[in-house]
Design a protein around this motif. Structure first.
Motif, short mmCIF file in Angstrom:
data_model
loop_
_atom_site.label_atom_id
_atom_site.label_comp_id
_atom_site.label_asym_id
_atom_site.label_seq_id
_atom_site.Cartn_x
_atom_site.Cartn_y
_atom_site.Cartn_z
N ASP A 57 0.83 -1.21 0.00
CA ASP A 57 0.00 0.00 0.00
C ASP A 57 0.87 1.26 0.00
OD1 ASP A 57 -2.38 -1.25 -0.19
OD2 ASP A 57 -3.02 -0.95 1.88
N THR A 58 0.24 2.35 -0.38
CA THR A 58 0.97 3.62 -0.50
C THR A 58 1.54 4.07 0.84
OG1 THR A 58 -0.56 4.19 -2.27
CG2 THR A 58 0.75 5.98 -1.34
N HIS A 59 2.79 4.47 0.80
CA HIS A 59 3.48 4.89 2.03
C HIS A 59 4.59 5.88 1.66
CE1 HIS A 59 5.79 1.60 0.27
NE2 HIS A 59 6.86 2.18 0.80
N SER A 60 5.15 6.50 2.69
CA SER A 60 6.37 7.29 2.51
C SER A 60 7.48 6.47 3.16
CB SER A 60 6.21 8.64 3.23
OG SER A 60 7.49 9.16 3.55
N ASP A 61 8.64 6.42 2.53
CA ASP A 61 9.76 5.68 3.13
C ASP A 61 10.17 6.29 4.47
OD1 ASP A 61 9.94 3.76 1.22
OD2 ASP A 61 11.57 4.70 0.10
N SER A 62 9.76 7.53 4.70
CA SER A 62 10.18 8.21 5.93
C SER A 62 9.52 7.65 7.19
CB SER A 62 9.92 9.71 5.81
OG SER A 62 10.78 10.22 4.82
N ILE A 63 8.60 6.72 7.04
CA ILE A 63 8.07 6.05 8.24
C ILE A 63 8.90 4.78 8.52
CG2 ILE A 63 6.29 4.60 7.10
CD1 ILE A 63 5.59 6.46 10.34
N HIS A 64 9.50 4.20 7.45
CA HIS A 64 10.27 2.95 7.60
C HIS A 64 11.76 3.21 7.78
CE1 HIS A 64 6.84 0.53 6.59
NE2 HIS A 64 6.62 1.25 5.52
N TYR A 81 -0.07 -1.37 11.59
CA TYR A 81 0.44 -0.74 10.36
C TYR A 81 -0.73 -0.32 9.46
CZ TYR A 81 3.24 0.28 6.26
OH TYR A 81 3.82 0.92 5.18
N THR A 82 -1.83 -1.05 9.54
CA THR A 82 -3.02 -0.69 8.76
C THR A 82 -3.50 0.72 9.12
OG1 THR A 82 -3.57 -3.00 8.89
CG2 THR A 82 -5.29 -1.58 8.04
N ALA A 83 -3.35 1.09 10.38
CA ALA A 83 -3.78 2.44 10.81
C ALA A 83 -2.94 3.49 10.09
CB ALA A 83 -3.64 2.58 12.32
N TYR A 84 -1.64 3.21 9.92
CA TYR A 84 -0.78 4.14 9.16
C TYR A 84 -1.26 4.22 7.70
CZ TYR A 84 3.11 5.87 6.41
OH TYR A 84 3.86 6.59 5.50
N GLU A 85 -1.50 3.04 7.10
CA GLU A 85 -1.91 3.01 5.68
C GLU A 85 -3.24 3.75 5.47
OE1 GLU A 85 0.17 -1.12 4.19
OE2 GLU A 85 -1.77 -1.24 5.18
N THR A 86 -4.15 3.60 6.43
CA THR A 86 -5.44 4.30 6.33
C THR A 86 -5.23 5.80 6.39
OG1 THR A 86 -6.45 2.42 7.41
CG2 THR A 86 -7.76 4.43 7.37
N MET A 87 -4.35 6.23 7.30
CA MET A 87 -4.07 7.66 7.40
C MET A 87 -3.54 8.18 6.05
SD MET A 87 -1.35 9.71 9.80
CE MET A 87 0.08 8.74 9.34
N MET A 88 -2.61 7.42 5.44
CA MET A 88 -2.02 7.88 4.18
C MET A 88 -3.06 7.92 3.07
SD MET A 88 0.73 8.62 5.44
CE MET A 88 1.46 9.45 4.06
N SER A 89 -3.92 6.93 3.05
CA SER A 89 -4.96 6.90 2.02
C SER A 89 -5.90 8.12 2.18
CB SER A 89 -5.66 5.55 2.12
OG SER A 89 -6.95 5.62 1.74
N TYR A 111 4.63 12.42 7.91
CA TYR A 111 3.66 11.88 8.87
C TYR A 111 4.35 10.82 9.73
CZ TYR A 111 0.33 14.44 6.11
OH TYR A 111 -0.32 15.46 5.46
N MET A 112 4.33 11.06 11.02
CA MET A 112 5.08 10.24 11.97
C MET A 112 4.13 9.60 13.00
SD MET A 112 8.30 10.34 11.29
CE MET A 112 8.65 10.81 9.63
N ASN A 113 4.70 8.90 13.97
CA ASN A 113 3.87 8.21 14.99
C ASN A 113 2.81 9.12 15.60
OD1 ASN A 113 5.06 5.67 14.83
ND2 ASN A 113 6.63 6.13 16.36
#
Ligand SMILES: O=C(O)CCC(=O)C(=O)O
Length: 315
Positions: free
Chosen positions: A173-180, A237-245, A218-220
């Motif tokens: 799913d769509t993400h920014s590498d800056s979370i990983h 992690y799904t909560a992060y993906e939902t935020m990004m979406s 977008y961070m913790n």
């Protein structure tokens, strides 16, 4: 139960304690910033709040800067233009960066290493850190002219940190590498993605959202996942993906599918939103390779698990 245990920061600190060699470099940076942290301590964006550089500038790139790169002069005019727009768009495409023969050798190398067990799939369909096992892959990621160009885009030396090889699409799913692969200062990371065969909508292309790198990092704290002194946050992690979406919808970002040709290369900024489309035709492969580079002297860590990144140097 296991997930609950995994939230105790102490378990990561113990693991880190036994990886001194790969983490000690951070202590110099912690000291410079006045942070009382040891190499094995947990670290997250919260530790850098209020420090200069916790809100990073996007470097400006122009022809006079890029002209100092050897590689730049060998590129097609559309690749040059793409690089000139890197700061504005957050990505650049270098067409036919690798030749057919170079790609074939890489594919052969991966196939051999998979067959003889030198590398294997982890996280379902990823071959992680093959650069530590293959001179050919390591030399591809460390190509002098490529490093020179990436260093210009970063504003300081780019250091190869990690590789991922795919045979099938990631479907991530769509993400920014800056979370990983978070950095202090923010923005000290680049992704490089190379098509190891022609990619179409059928075999799960990489996608990205131009200009999304200009959004906040977008961070913790942005999805209530900061945790406490001793525990990590409890969000999935799904909560992060939902935020990004939701952010993509809110900002009405345009999605581009990277239907690359064999040998094409995409560079993305640390905060550019990207991911992998569904791999619709599983009878076809989607061979590709990703390199991630850190900017010299950055502090590198995984925001979600608050772990400093182990920097391993290849044998
Ligand atoms: O190759 C893909 O489909 C996604 C890769 C990716 O998201 C990454 O390496 O950060």
């Amino acid at each position: 139960m296991l997930n609950f245990i995994k939230r105790f920061k102490i378990s990561y600190a113990i693991y880190n304690f036994f990886h001194r060699k790969e983490l000690l470099h951070n202590e110099i940076q912690y000291k410079k910033l006045g942070l009382s942290k040891k190499y094995y301590s947990s670290i997250s964006s919260k530790d850098f709040e209020g420090l200069p550089g916790s809100n990073s500038e996007i470097p400006s790139i122009d022809d006079s800067i890029l002209s100092t790169s050897k590689l730049y002069h060998t590129l097609s005019s559309s690749s040059k233009e793409s690089l000139l727009n890197y700061s504005e768009n957050g990505f650049a495409v270098l067409e036919k960066y690798l030749s057919e023969e170079q790609v074939d050798s890489i594919n052969q190398e991966i196939e051999t290493m998979l067959k003889n067990g030198t590398v294997k799939f982890t996280n379902v369909n990823k071959i992680m850190f093959a650069i530590h096992k293959s001179t050919l892959l390591r030399e591809t990621g460390n190509n002098k002219d490529l490093i020179e160009l990436l260093s210009l885009l970063m504003g300081d030396e780019a250091i190869l940190f990690q590789s991922i090889n795919f045979i099938m699409g990631s479907e991530q799913d769509t993400h920014s590498d800056s979370i990983h692969m978070t950095t202090y200062p923010l923005g000290g990371l680049l992704g490089v993605w190379i098509a190891l065969e022609d990619i179409t909508l059928e075999n799960g292309p990489l996608h990205y959202y131009p200009k999304s790198h200009k959004l906040p990092y977008y961070m913790n704290k942005d999805y209530d996942n900061e945790g406490t002194t001793f525990m990590l946050g409890d969000k999935s992690y799904t909560a992060y993906e939902t935020m990004m979406s939701n952010k993509i919808k809110e900002h009405q970002l345009e999605k581009i599918n990277f239907c690359a040709k064999k040998g094409d290369l995409l560079i993305w900024h640390a905060n550019l939103l990207h991911g992998g489309n569904e791999h619709l035709n599983k009878n076809k492969t989607r061979k590709s390779m990703v390199f991630h580079y850190f900017k010299k002297d950055s502090i590198c860590y995984h925001e979600i698990t608050q772990r400093p990144a182990l920097i391993k140097y290849s044998e």
